[in-house]
Scaffold this active site. Sequence first.
Site, PDB file in Angstrom:
ATOM      1  N   VAL A  49       0.828  -1.053  -0.051  1.00 52.79           N
ATOM      2  CA  VAL A  49      -0.093   0.060  -0.067  1.00 52.79           C
ATOM      3  C   VAL A  49       0.853   1.196   0.075  1.00 52.79           C
ATOM      4  O   VAL A  49       0.743   2.427  -0.684  1.00 52.79           O
ATOM      5  CB  VAL A  49      -0.830   0.070   1.302  1.00 52.79           C
ATOM      6  CG1 VAL A  49      -1.719   1.343   1.475  1.00 52.79           C
ATOM      7  CG2 VAL A  49      -1.849  -1.252   1.194  1.00 52.79           C
ATOM      8  N   CYS A  50       2.140   1.219   0.655  1.00 55.22           N
ATOM      9  CA  CYS A  50       2.914   2.175   0.942  1.00 55.22           C
ATOM     10  C   CYS A  50       3.254   2.914  -0.489  1.00 55.22           C
ATOM     11  O   CYS A  50       3.101   4.161  -0.674  1.00 55.22           O
ATOM     12  CB  CYS A  50       4.149   2.009   1.600  1.00 55.22           C
ATOM     13  SG  CYS A  50       3.876   1.403   3.217  1.00 55.22           S
ATOM     14  N   PRO A  51       3.810   2.304  -1.494  1.00 51.53           N
ATOM     15  CA  PRO A  51       3.977   3.033  -2.898  1.00 51.53           C
ATOM     16  C   PRO A  51       2.969   3.546  -3.400  1.00 51.53           C
ATOM     17  O   PRO A  51       3.262   4.806  -4.013  1.00 51.53           O
ATOM     18  CB  PRO A  51       4.579   1.832  -3.522  1.00 51.53           C
ATOM     19  CG  PRO A  51       4.271   0.593  -3.058  1.00 51.53           C
ATOM     20  CD  PRO A  51       3.987   0.944  -1.643  1.00 51.53           C
ATOM     21  N   ILE A  54       2.728   6.936  -1.715  1.00 52.81           N
ATOM     22  CA  ILE A  54       3.794   7.863  -1.691  1.00 52.81           C
ATOM     23  C   ILE A  54       3.950   8.417  -3.323  1.00 52.81           C
ATOM     24  O   ILE A  54       4.176   9.553  -3.591  1.00 52.81           O
ATOM     25  CB  ILE A  54       5.300   7.258  -1.622  1.00 52.81           C
ATOM     26  CG1 ILE A  54       5.374   7.011  -0.136  1.00 52.81           C
ATOM     27  CG2 ILE A  54       6.327   7.904  -2.047  1.00 52.81           C
ATOM     28  CD1 ILE A  54       6.272   6.085   0.455  1.00 52.81           C
TER      29      ILE A  54
END
Length: 194
Positions: A49-51, A54
């Site tokens: 999920v993080c990318p 970002i």
Amino acid sequence: MNLVTHYAPNFIAPALLKNGSIVDNFNFKKETQKKNIVLFFWPMDFTFVCPTEIISFNEKYPEFQKKNTEIIGVSRDSVFVHQAWQNTPIKKGGIGKIQYTLISDIQGNIQDSYDVAHPILGVSLRATFVIDTNGIIKHQIVNDLPFGRNINEILRIIDAIQFHEKNGDVCPANWKSGKNAMHPSKDGLIKYYN
């Protein structure tokens, strides 16, 4: 812990700057004076999920800049892992070139000062803080790890903060820039609904 209305805790930490250089002593307070700030935390680099978050912040970066707002991201990874993640193509699980600063919080001191550590895993939850030009936290939201944040909602919050600072009026539920606000009084409320 609720930090809204409090000064944002300062930190000095290693950072991967938006120009691609690495510094060992990024001073948050000094580097963010007279700007609105979106300070966001994510759990780990090279995850899932993080990318998406970002990259979404990066795609909207020009809109934040128009609102005199700087974005700063924080995770427990080293600046070298941040750099490797940027150097990995998006289609291969990387994030590509990022236009804002990424902070390394290896010891977890920053996430602890903002009280956003996952109670079992020790990594950061998906926390977002919107900080005004005086260094006061005006908005915070914390998501559990499976749920990505809404970048457009963060832009809306910045619009609301700036609108209130300029006009003194308050922003009702679902307010968007260009929509009716209200004077903070009973008469203002009645006028709004009429």
